[in-house]
Motif scaffolding. Structure first.
Motif, mmCIF file in Angstrom:
data_model
loop_
_atom_site.group_PDB
_atom_site.id
_atom_site.type_symbol
_atom_site.label_atom_id
_atom_site.label_comp_id
_atom_site.label_asym_id
_atom_site.label_seq_id
_atom_site.Cartn_x
_atom_site.Cartn_y
_atom_site.Cartn_z
ATOM 1 N N LEU A 1 45.595 11.226 59.926
ATOM 2 C CA LEU A 1 44.174 10.873 59.989
ATOM 3 C C LEU A 1 43.937 9.366 59.948
ATOM 4 O O LEU A 1 42.800 8.915 59.811
ATOM 5 C CB LEU A 1 43.416 11.534 58.831
ATOM 6 N N GLU B 1 33.061 14.752 63.666
ATOM 7 C CA GLU B 1 33.839 15.114 62.477
ATOM 8 C C GLU B 1 34.838 16.230 62.744
ATOM 9 O O GLU B 1 34.556 17.178 63.476
ATOM 10 C CB GLU B 1 32.896 15.536 61.352
ATOM 11 N N PHE C 1 40.997 7.710 61.860
ATOM 12 C CA PHE C 1 39.604 8.065 61.552
ATOM 13 C C PHE C 1 38.987 7.015 60.631
ATOM 14 O O PHE C 1 39.680 6.377 59.835
ATOM 15 C CB PHE C 1 39.549 9.446 60.902
ATOM 16 N N ALA D 1 37.132 14.675 58.223
ATOM 17 C CA ALA D 1 37.472 13.333 58.706
ATOM 18 C C ALA D 1 36.463 12.934 59.782
ATOM 19 O O ALA D 1 36.191 13.702 60.695
ATOM 20 C CB ALA D 1 38.885 13.298 59.266
ATOM 21 N N LYS D 2 35.938 11.727 59.654
ATOM 22 C CA LYS D 2 34.927 11.242 60.598
ATOM 23 C C LYS D 2 35.534 10.200 61.532
ATOM 24 O O LYS D 2 36.239 9.295 61.086
ATOM 25 C CB LYS D 2 33.740 10.622 59.856
ATOM 26 N N TYR E 1 39.212 14.837 51.047
ATOM 27 C CA TYR E 1 39.883 16.128 50.976
ATOM 28 C C TYR E 1 39.951 16.620 49.534
ATOM 29 O O TYR E 1 39.749 15.865 48.581
ATOM 30 C CB TYR E 1 41.297 16.037 51.556
ATOM 31 N N GLY F 1 39.612 19.446 54.181
ATOM 32 C CA GLY F 1 39.083 18.094 54.359
ATOM 33 C C GLY F 1 38.094 17.946 55.493
ATOM 34 O O GLY F 1 37.915 18.834 56.333
ATOM 35 N N SER G 1 37.807 9.764 55.617
ATOM 36 C CA SER G 1 38.211 11.151 55.369
ATOM 37 C C SER G 1 38.139 11.442 53.879
ATOM 38 O O SER G 1 38.270 10.545 53.039
ATOM 39 C CB SER G 1 39.623 11.430 55.891
#
Length: 232
Positions: A179, A140, A182, A230-231, A187, A228, A185
């Motif tokens: 992003l 992450e 990813f 993000a993975k 935020y 945020g 995500s």
């Protein structure tokens, strides 16, 4: 006057503390990672505040900046007796010197604008791609960044902020673009009046007005902070 807890938050966040400190709660709430013994990297750390926060959660941390963290970072980590969990490195975010799939967590605060100095959006894109590359699958990114905000903010930055005309502030749409690779995500945006404060006390008062009132009515694109997770 700060309490002991508030002093710790101040050591982590450093400036505009009430506006930026919600990052810590948001990252903790939205993360699915086990922080204990996680392998983490702070980018653009300067004085090492977020490295301190990660180490306090049990992470092993690389505290980095393009020219290396300051001596103040080492002193801060020594103050909390967390030196054994933190190492220091000179890292350019557009060329991170680690192999693919290395880190569980990467964190930065107010960094992309500097990377994009003199309207260099490509450098910002490259930095996020590098972050993605060195994150493990399921790893992450925790981020908090300055947004373009309102036309009013732009005028004030150009006039009163030393780097305001060269820092490349990002929009919400650009963050979403960056992003895009990813898997997930999330935020939030925050802050409007607090950016006008000339002292930490003034910013604290204005941040309270933002939290109670203005954050609820001001459009997201006019707020000046995005926070945020993000993975990969």
């Amino acid at each position: 006057m700060y309490t002991k807890y508030d002093t710790e938050i101040a050591d982590i966040i450093e400036w505009d503390i009430k506006s930026w400190s919600p990052s810590l709660d948001f990252w903790t709430k939205e993360s699915s990672r086990d922080f204990s013994c996680a392998n983490a990297l702070e980018i653009g750390s300067r004085n090492g505040g977020l490295s301190l926060w990660l180490a306090k959660q049990g992470c092993r941390v690389v505290c980095s900046d393009v020219n290396g963290p300051t001596e103040k970072a080492r002193e801060l980590h020594a103050k909390y007796r967390l030196n054994d969990l933190i190492e220091y490195s000179n890292i350019d975010a557009t060329s991170i010197p680690y192999e693919d799939d290395y880190f569980d967590i990467i964190v930065f605060k107010s960094v992309l604008g500097g990377i994009g100095y003199n309207d260099n959006k490509e450098a910002q894109i490259k930095a996020v791609k590098e972050i993605y590359r060195v994150l493990k699958p399921g790893g992450e990114l925790f981020f908090a960044e300055n947004l373009t905000a309102s036309p009013f903010h732009k005028v004030l930055r150009d006039k009163f902020v030393r780097w305001g005309s060269t820092w490349r502030y990002v929009s919400i749409d650009e963050i979403k673009e960056f992003l895009g690779g990813f898997s997930h995500s999330k935020y939030l945006t925050t802050g409007f009046l607090a950016a006008l404060g000339r002292s930490e006390g003034q910013r604290g008062i204005l941040s309270t007005l933002d939290r109670i009132f203005l954050n609820k009515i001001v459009p997201d694109k006019w707020k000046y902070i995005i926070i945020g997770v993000a993975k990969k």
